[in-house]
Design a protein around this motif. Structure first.
Motif, PDB file in Angstrom:
ATOM      1  N   GLU A 114      25.925  63.882 -35.363  1.00 60.96           N
ATOM      2  CA  GLU A 114      25.438  64.593 -36.553  1.00 60.96           C
ATOM      3  C   GLU A 114      24.976  65.999 -36.180  1.00 60.96           C
ATOM      4  N   LEU A 115      24.201  66.092 -35.116  1.00 66.45           N
ATOM      5  CA  LEU A 115      23.680  67.377 -34.647  1.00 66.45           C
ATOM      6  C   LEU A 115      24.819  68.325 -34.252  1.00 66.45           C
ATOM      7  N   VAL A 116      25.760  67.824 -33.485  1.00 64.49           N
ATOM      8  CA  VAL A 116      26.873  68.652 -33.007  1.00 64.49           C
ATOM      9  C   VAL A 116      27.773  69.065 -34.171  1.00 64.49           C
ATOM     10  N   ALA A 117      27.994  68.179 -35.128  1.00 62.47           N
ATOM     11  CA  ALA A 117      28.825  68.511 -36.295  1.00 62.47           C
ATOM     12  C   ALA A 117      28.238  69.709 -37.040  1.00 62.47           C
ATOM     13  N   LYS A 118      26.927  69.700 -37.220  1.00 65.87           N
ATOM     14  CA  LYS A 118      26.275  70.833 -37.892  1.00 65.87           C
ATOM     15  C   LYS A 118      26.477  72.124 -37.108  1.00 65.87           C
ATOM     16  N   LYS A 119      26.311  72.046 -35.782  1.00 63.24           N
ATOM     17  CA  LYS A 119      26.472  73.242 -34.946  1.00 63.24           C
ATOM     18  C   LYS A 119      27.902  73.767 -34.981  1.00 63.24           C
ATOM     19  N   LEU A 120      28.879  72.856 -35.127  1.00 67.75           N
ATOM     20  CA  LEU A 120      30.287  73.264 -35.171  1.00 67.75           C
ATOM     21  C   LEU A 120      30.761  73.587 -36.588  1.00 67.75           C
ATOM     22  N   GLY A 121      29.874  73.429 -37.566  1.00 70.39           N
ATOM     23  CA  GLY A 121      30.236  73.699 -38.952  1.00 70.39           C
ATOM     24  C   GLY A 121      31.190  72.659 -39.526  1.00 70.39           C
ATOM     25  N   LEU A 122      31.096  71.433 -39.045  1.00 63.89           N
ATOM     26  CA  LEU A 122      31.963  70.352 -39.524  1.00 63.89           C
ATOM     27  C   LEU A 122      31.157  69.380 -40.373  1.00 63.89           C
ATOM     28  N   SER A 123      31.819  68.755 -41.314  1.00 64.57           N
ATOM     29  CA  SER A 123      31.167  67.730 -42.125  1.00 64.57           C
ATOM     30  C   SER A 123      31.470  66.369 -41.513  1.00 64.57           C
ATOM     31  N   ALA A 124      30.430  65.670 -41.126  1.00 67.91           N
ATOM     32  CA  ALA A 124      30.595  64.336 -40.556  1.00 67.91           C
ATOM     33  C   ALA A 124      30.117  63.289 -41.562  1.00 67.91           C
ATOM     34  N   LYS A 125      30.384  63.560 -42.843  1.00 68.83           N
ATOM     35  CA  LYS A 125      29.975  62.645 -43.907  1.00 68.83           C
ATOM     36  C   LYS A 125      30.636  61.285 -43.677  1.00 68.83           C
ATOM     37  N   ASP A 126      29.874  60.240 -43.835  1.00 69.63           N
ATOM     38  CA  ASP A 126      30.345  58.856 -43.657  1.00 69.63           C
ATOM     39  C   ASP A 126      30.764  58.540 -42.221  1.00 69.63           C
ATOM     40  N   ALA A 127      30.333  59.342 -41.260  1.00 68.51           N
ATOM     41  CA  ALA A 127      30.665  59.090 -39.856  1.00 68.51           C
ATOM     42  C   ALA A 127      29.870  57.898 -39.339  1.00 68.51           C
ATOM     43  N   SER A 128      30.420  57.238 -38.345  1.00 65.32           N
ATOM     44  CA  SER A 128      29.708  56.171 -37.647  1.00 65.32           C
ATOM     45  C   SER A 128      30.243  56.091 -36.222  1.00 65.32           C
ATOM     46  N   SER A 129      29.496  55.416 -35.376  1.00 61.15           N
ATOM     47  CA  SER A 129      29.875  55.288 -33.970  1.00 61.15           C
ATOM     48  C   SER A 129      29.805  53.819 -33.570  1.00 61.15           C
ATOM     49  N   THR A 130      30.818  53.373 -32.853  1.00 61.86           N
ATOM     50  CA  THR A 130      30.854  52.011 -32.323  1.00 61.86           C
ATOM     51  C   THR A 130      30.939  52.092 -30.806  1.00 61.86           C
ATOM     52  N   VAL A 131      30.081  51.360 -30.128  1.00 62.55           N
ATOM     53  CA  VAL A 131      30.117  51.322 -28.666  1.00 62.55           C
ATOM     54  C   VAL A 131      30.359  49.876 -28.241  1.00 62.55           C
ATOM     55  N   GLU A 132      31.414  49.676 -27.482  1.00 63.40           N
ATOM     56  CA  GLU A 132      31.714  48.368 -26.894  1.00 63.40           C
ATOM     57  C   GLU A 132      31.311  48.418 -25.429  1.00 63.40           C
ATOM     58  N   VAL A 133      30.541  47.435 -25.007  1.00 66.86           N
ATOM     59  CA  VAL A 133      30.063  47.369 -23.631  1.00 66.86           C
ATOM     60  C   VAL A 133      30.612  46.109 -22.975  1.00 66.86           C
ATOM     61  N   GLY A 134      31.261  46.295 -21.851  1.00 69.77           N
ATOM     62  CA  GLY A 134      31.716  45.168 -21.045  1.00 69.77           C
ATOM     63  C   GLY A 134      30.977  45.175 -19.722  1.00 69.77           C
TER      64      GLY A 134
ATOM     65  N   PRO B  20      21.489  41.965 -22.488  1.00 66.75           N
ATOM     66  CA  PRO B  20      21.251  43.382 -22.229  1.00 66.75           C
ATOM     67  C   PRO B  20      22.412  44.287 -22.646  1.00 66.75           C
ATOM     68  N   GLU B  21      23.642  43.793 -22.533  1.00 63.45           N
ATOM     69  CA  GLU B  21      24.788  44.623 -22.911  1.00 63.45           C
ATOM     70  C   GLU B  21      24.784  44.901 -24.413  1.00 63.45           C
ATOM     71  N   GLN B  22      24.379  43.911 -25.212  1.00 60.26           N
ATOM     72  CA  GLN B  22      24.294  44.125 -26.656  1.00 60.26           C
ATOM     73  C   GLN B  22      23.222  45.160 -26.991  1.00 60.26           C
ATOM     74  N   LEU B  23      22.095  45.064 -26.319  1.00 59.35           N
ATOM     75  CA  LEU B  23      21.020  46.029 -26.567  1.00 59.35           C
ATOM     76  C   LEU B  23      21.433  47.436 -26.140  1.00 59.35           C
ATOM     77  N   PHE B  24      22.151  47.532 -25.021  1.00 62.75           N
ATOM     78  CA  PHE B  24      22.644  48.825 -24.564  1.00 62.75           C
ATOM     79  C   PHE B  24      23.633  49.401 -25.578  1.00 62.75           C
ATOM     80  N   ALA B  25      24.527  48.537 -26.112  1.00 60.45           N
ATOM     81  CA  ALA B  25      25.498  48.982 -27.118  1.00 60.45           C
ATOM     82  C   ALA B  25      24.788  49.504 -28.366  1.00 60.45           C
ATOM     83  N   LEU B  26      23.747  48.799 -28.813  1.00 62.76           N
ATOM     84  CA  LEU B  26      22.983  49.249 -29.982  1.00 62.76           C
ATOM     85  C   LEU B  26      22.361  50.624 -29.753  1.00 62.76           C
ATOM     86  N   GLY B  27      21.693  50.777 -28.624  1.00 58.25           N
ATOM     87  CA  GLY B  27      21.031  52.043 -28.325  1.00 58.25           C
ATOM     88  C   GLY B  27      22.012  53.185 -28.172  1.00 58.25           C
ATOM     89  N   TYR B  28      23.099  52.933 -27.442  1.00 58.54           N
ATOM     90  CA  TYR B  28      24.091  53.984 -27.202  1.00 58.54           C
ATOM     91  C   TYR B  28      24.745  54.397 -28.513  1.00 58.54           C
TER      92      TYR B  28
END
Length: 138
Positions: A59-79, A42-50
């Protein structure tokens, strides 16, 4: 609250069983982290979803702030660990990878994203969440 989307999943056998989406589009064998068996927990599935949710919100917030989030990614570690009262709790680290973005802009973006993301909202106040920023070019 107006609901835009709803889904359902059913688990049978807990951490040693099977979990599947009720529409039949996805199913996984569930295993305990220390079992050595093939499957996910379940922790792996939660990490994937989060991670997916946070990245989409970023991505949405970057557009609203006028920032370019090109090549952005997110990593979530769950313990997962045991609380002093005997129950269990999750522990999270979120790293936003924002290559080439100025540190101040990156911090503003990640903090605003953490306010908007539905997973962040759901965890706020009951799960330890640490935010990290990586602005190094890939």
């Amino acid at each position: 609250m107006k609901i835009f989307y709803r889904t359902a999943a059913t688990a049978r056998g807990g951490r040693s069983g099977e979990s599947r989406l009720d529409d039949g589009s996805f199913a996984v064998n569930m295993v305990r982290p220390d079992s050595g068996e093939t499957g996910v927990n379940p922790e792996q599935l939660f990490a994937l979803g989060y991670a997916a949710c946070f990245d989409s919100a970023m991505e949405l917030v970057a557009k609203k702030l006028g920032l370019s989030a090109k090549d952005a990614s997110s990593t979530v570690e769950v313990g997962i660990g045991q609380r002093q009262d005997g129950g269990y709790a999750l522990d999270l680290d979120i790293t936003a990878h924002l290559p080439g973005m100025a540190d101040d802009d990156a911090r503003k973006l990640v903090e605003a994203t953490h306010e908007v993301c539905p997973y962040s909202h759901a965890t706020r106040g009951n799960i330890e969440v640490r935010l990290h920023i990586d602005t190094k070019d890939v």
